[in-house]
Scaffold this active site. Sequence first.
Site, short mmCIF file in Angstrom:
data_model
loop_
_atom_site.label_atom_id
_atom_site.label_comp_id
_atom_site.label_asym_id
_atom_site.label_seq_id
_atom_site.Cartn_x
_atom_site.Cartn_y
_atom_site.Cartn_z
N GLU A 1 0.84 -1.20 0.00
CA GLU A 1 0.00 0.00 0.00
C GLU A 1 0.87 1.25 0.00
O GLU A 1 0.71 2.15 -0.84
CB GLU A 1 -0.89 -0.03 1.24
CG GLU A 1 -1.77 1.20 1.40
CD GLU A 1 -2.50 1.21 2.73
OE1 GLU A 1 -3.45 2.00 2.86
OE2 GLU A 1 -2.12 0.45 3.65
N HIS A 2 1.78 1.34 0.96
CA HIS A 2 2.75 2.43 1.03
C HIS A 2 4.15 1.85 0.84
O HIS A 2 4.49 0.83 1.45
CB HIS A 2 2.70 3.12 2.40
CG HIS A 2 1.34 3.57 2.82
ND1 HIS A 2 0.54 2.82 3.67
CD2 HIS A 2 0.62 4.67 2.52
CE1 HIS A 2 -0.60 3.46 3.87
NE2 HIS A 2 -0.58 4.59 3.17
#
Length: 227
Positions: A124-125
Amino acid sequence: KVDLVTGPGNIWVVTAKRLLKGLVGVDSEAGPTEVAILADETADAAYVAADLISEAEHDPLAAAVLVTDSETLADDVEAELDKQVATTGHVERVKVALGGAQSGIVLVDDLDQGVEVCDAYASEHLEIQTRDAAAVAARIRNAGAIFIGDYAPTALGDYCAGSNHVLPTGGCACHSSGLSVRAFTKSVHVVDYSREGLEAVADHVVTLAEAEDLPGHGQSVRIRFQK
């Protein structure tokens, strides 16, 4: 009844979206949150540890993963985590998240392998804390959002930078993007042929229809030229 449900949330929001899927549109089943940090020997261990903790404090199921080719950095980050976790605001939650199977430190042979690992993980990040971080980031293909250099922590994207906070998780960044205006738009395919245009491709349609044993499909084209 609405057409589309979008936005971030906890496990209850994800469950609600799952129950609605098929009845209305949903953007994604986002979560639990996750961060991967690709770092080399130039990274500051204190920064890396702080960024891992910042993601871990979201949820006991949050994933915080360091990918590095430096054993020295890995050891220094572990030492920093011991020090920083003790003073953070949600100690127990962070400890559970960092100690879970979803979190850890991955040692790689070099940055090339590190890029491969990060692309496979599709987090996601993704933070890049390496020498020539921008150049390394340009090689990444799968991530919800990429944060480049020592001064772009994930929290910057959460609150200020402008990247969307609704990002693909669970490896879905290999095929999905973060929430954007595109999630609220759709396209409609419009087909408009003349008699001449259909006649030019009629044989192709009939041949494919016969190959699939769908004679009615072919006949719907033939009938237009039998008068």
